[in-house]
Design an enzyme around this catalytic site. Structure first.
Site, PDB file in Angstrom:
ATOM      1  N   ARG A  83      10.981  -0.709  11.118  1.00 31.66           N
ATOM      2  CA  ARG A  83       9.834  -0.416  11.974  1.00 31.66           C
ATOM      3  C   ARG A  83       9.763  -1.395  13.144  1.00 31.66           C
ATOM      4  NH1 ARG A  83       4.572   0.477   8.183  1.00 31.66           N
ATOM      5  NH2 ARG A  83       3.656  -0.844   9.809  1.00 31.66           N
TER       6      ARG A  83
ATOM      7  N   LYS B 262       0.842  -1.212   0.000  1.00 31.73           N
ATOM      8  CA  LYS B 262       0.000   0.000   0.000  1.00 31.73           C
ATOM      9  C   LYS B 262       0.881   1.268   0.000  1.00 31.73           C
ATOM     10  CE  LYS B 262      -2.106  -1.121   3.879  1.00 31.73           C
ATOM     11  NZ  LYS B 262      -1.434  -2.410   4.192  1.00 31.73           N
TER      12      LYS B 262
ATOM     13  N   ARG C 236      -0.538  -8.871  13.124  1.00 23.97           N
ATOM     14  CA  ARG C 236      -1.122  -7.931  12.149  1.00 23.97           C
ATOM     15  C   ARG C 236      -1.851  -8.684  11.038  1.00 23.97           C
ATOM     16  NH1 ARG C 236       4.243  -5.043  10.832  1.00 23.97           N
ATOM     17  NH2 ARG C 236       3.102  -4.069   9.123  1.00 23.97           N
TER      18      ARG C 236
HETATM   19  P1  AP5 Z   1       4.779  -1.555   1.926  1.00 30.15           P
HETATM   20  O1  AP5 Z   1       4.444  -0.784   0.706  1.00 30.15           O
HETATM   21  O2  AP5 Z   1       5.542  -0.849   2.991  1.00 30.15           O
HETATM   22  O3  AP5 Z   1       3.495  -2.321   2.478  1.00 30.15           O
HETATM   23  P2  AP5 Z   1       2.182  -1.794   3.196  1.00 30.15           P
HETATM   24  O4  AP5 Z   1       1.027  -2.464   2.531  1.00 30.15           O
HETATM   25  O5  AP5 Z   1       2.186  -0.302   3.257  1.00 30.15           O
HETATM   26  O6  AP5 Z   1       2.403  -2.467   4.602  1.00 30.15           O
HETATM   27  P3  AP5 Z   1       2.289  -1.860   6.062  1.00 30.15           P
HETATM   28  O7  AP5 Z   1       3.106  -2.751   6.951  1.00 30.15           O
HETATM   29  O8  AP5 Z   1       2.616  -0.402   6.084  1.00 30.15           O
HETATM   30  O9  AP5 Z   1       0.809  -2.080   6.350  1.00 30.15           O
HETATM   31  P4  AP5 Z   1       0.148  -2.134   7.698  1.00 30.15           P
HETATM   32  O10 AP5 Z   1      -1.235  -2.069   7.242  1.00 30.15           O
HETATM   33  O11 AP5 Z   1       0.490  -3.275   8.573  1.00 30.15           O
HETATM   34  O12 AP5 Z   1       0.801  -0.885   8.502  1.00 30.15           O
HETATM   35  P5  AP5 Z   1       0.312   0.594   8.773  1.00 30.15           P
HETATM   36  O13 AP5 Z   1       1.497   1.464   8.832  1.00 30.15           O
HETATM   37  O14 AP5 Z   1      -0.791   0.947   7.869  1.00 30.15           O
HETATM   38  O15 AP5 Z   1       5.642  -2.834   1.447  1.00 30.15           O
HETATM   39  C1  AP5 Z   1       6.111  -3.785   2.388  1.00 30.15           C
HETATM   40  C2  AP5 Z   1       7.462  -4.345   1.950  1.00 30.15           C
HETATM   41  O16 AP5 Z   1       7.289  -5.081   0.734  1.00 30.15           O
HETATM   42  C3  AP5 Z   1       8.520  -3.274   1.639  1.00 30.15           C
HETATM   43  O17 AP5 Z   1       9.765  -3.776   2.011  1.00 30.15           O
HETATM   44  C4  AP5 Z   1       8.433  -3.113   0.132  1.00 30.15           C
HETATM   45  O18 AP5 Z   1       9.658  -2.653  -0.432  1.00 30.15           O
HETATM   46  C5  AP5 Z   1       8.093  -4.529  -0.308  1.00 30.15           C
HETATM   47  N1  AP5 Z   1       7.278  -4.576  -1.523  1.00 30.15           N
HETATM   48  C6  AP5 Z   1       6.230  -3.769  -1.844  1.00 30.15           C
HETATM   49  N2  AP5 Z   1       5.731  -4.115  -3.046  1.00 30.15           N
HETATM   50  C7  AP5 Z   1       6.482  -5.186  -3.464  1.00 30.15           C
HETATM   51  C8  AP5 Z   1       6.456  -6.004  -4.628  1.00 30.15           C
HETATM   52  N3  AP5 Z   1       5.579  -5.806  -5.621  1.00 30.15           N
HETATM   53  N4  AP5 Z   1       7.370  -7.009  -4.710  1.00 30.15           N
HETATM   54  C9  AP5 Z   1       8.263  -7.209  -3.729  1.00 30.15           C
HETATM   55  N5  AP5 Z   1       8.337  -6.464  -2.609  1.00 30.15           N
HETATM   56  C10 AP5 Z   1       7.452  -5.475  -2.493  1.00 30.15           C
HETATM   57  O19 AP5 Z   1      -0.303   0.450  10.247  1.00 30.15           O
HETATM   58  C11 AP5 Z   1       0.544   0.195  11.354  1.00 30.15           C
HETATM   59  C12 AP5 Z   1      -0.269   0.086  12.620  1.00 30.15           C
HETATM   60  O20 AP5 Z   1      -0.962   1.335  12.880  1.00 30.15           O
HETATM   61  C13 AP5 Z   1      -1.395  -0.977  12.611  1.00 30.15           C
HETATM   62  O21 AP5 Z   1      -0.911  -2.253  12.950  1.00 30.15           O
HETATM   63  C14 AP5 Z   1      -2.366  -0.399  13.663  1.00 30.15           C
HETATM   64  O22 AP5 Z   1      -1.891  -0.673  14.952  1.00 30.15           O
HETATM   65  C15 AP5 Z   1      -2.273   1.099  13.420  1.00 30.15           C
HETATM   66  N6  AP5 Z   1      -3.269   1.558  12.445  1.00 30.15           N
HETATM   67  C16 AP5 Z   1      -3.028   2.074  11.195  1.00 30.15           C
HETATM   68  N7  AP5 Z   1      -4.186   2.381  10.559  1.00 30.15           N
HETATM   69  C17 AP5 Z   1      -5.191   2.056  11.425  1.00 30.15           C
HETATM   70  C18 AP5 Z   1      -6.604   2.106  11.341  1.00 30.15           C
HETATM   71  N8  AP5 Z   1      -7.230   2.535  10.232  1.00 30.15           N
HETATM   72  N9  AP5 Z   1      -7.312   1.687  12.415  1.00 30.15           N
HETATM   73  C19 AP5 Z   1      -6.715   1.258  13.533  1.00 30.15           C
HETATM   74  N10 AP5 Z   1      -5.369   1.154  13.671  1.00 30.15           N
HETATM   75  C20 AP5 Z   1      -4.609   1.548  12.621  1.00 30.15           C
HETATM   76 MG    MG Z   2       2.318   1.118   4.821  1.00 31.40          MG
END
Ligand code: AP5
Ligand code: MG
Length: 211
Positions: free
Chosen positions: A153, A13, A164
């Protein structure tokens, strides 16, 4: 254009959001980034959020929805925005329906077997938030976009990643059905191919739809 990016942790994402935001001029609003910024600055929201994010649990809906409602009311969102990581529960989606009109939901499907490695190998830029994977960094420790330091992270460890992924399956995956019923979902699949391949597909679709 008001767009949501939906997908499991590690689906890509943030990686896609950064490119979509540059290409279409949409502000990238990531609730995860907002919480991490608050945690870094030890704000009251940060102190509350930390107890959830460290365990891979969701921050309570009321807190998260209020943050997003406030953020969307800012001037830079007037001509569209890109939501990354929100909504994540049906209750959040229902709340969002009351203060926003979403045009498209980009749903990134991914084989769950890829996610543990992607997340545990992720490095993120301290300054601009760009995501990298150690397998493609060749030892580089600085961001190629802005020169910032890369870090790991706190929630990118096997135990928290597993939690997660479980939370995603139980609470977030039902949103696919929610938005499919509304007829606004766009489905994509992230594979082992470089992120630019998926971006090209998303870009083509958004251009086609905005004609
Ligand atoms: P990346 O693009 O970083 O993935 P992502 O989908 O953004 O993953 P996140 O870990 O950020 O998602 P998340 O939903 O767990 O965390 P968030 O910060 O939103 O890619 C991941 C890796 O893969 C990278 O190394 C990248 O280079 C690689 N990659 C990408 N595309 C690739 C491809 N095509 N091929 C190979 N490699 C690839 O949330 C964190 C925390 O915040 C949550 O756990 C929760 O506690 C809280 N939180 C956030 N939003 C809410 C909400 N709406 N409600 C309640 N709590 C929330
Ligand atoms: Mg993210």
């Amino acid at each position: 254009m008001n767009v949501i990016l939906l997908g499991a942790p590690g689906a890509g994402k943030g990686t896609q959001a950064s490119q979509i935001s540059d290409r279409f001029g949409l502000p990238h609003i990531s609730t995860g980034d907002i919480f991490r910024e608050n945690i870094k600055n030890a704000t009251p929201i940060g102190l509350l959020a930390k107890s959830y994010t460290d365990k891979g649990q969701l921050v309570p809906d009321e807190v998260t929805c209020q943050i997003v409602e406030d953020r969307l009311s800012r001037a830079d969102c007037k001509n569209g925005y890109l939501l990354d990581g929100f909504p994540r529960t049906i209750a959040q989606a229902e709340a969002l329906d009351k203060f926003a009109k979403i045009d498209y939901v980009i749903n990134i499907n991914v084989d769950f077997g890829l996610l543990m490695d992607r997340l545990c190998g992720r490095r993120v830029c301290k300054d601009c938030g760009e995501s990298y994977h150690i397998s493609r960094l060749n030892g580089e420790t600085k961001c190629s976009r802005c020169g910032g330091e890369l870090y790991q992270r706190k929630d990118d460890n096997p135990e928290t990643v597993q939690s997660r992924l479980d939370v995603y399956k139980a609470q977030t995956a039902p949103l696919i059905d929610y938005y499919t019923k509304k007829g606004i979902i766009l489905n994509f699949t992230s594979t082992d191919a470089p992120p630019s391949v998926l971006f090209a597909e998303i870009e083509a679709k958004l251009i086609e739809l905005s004609k």
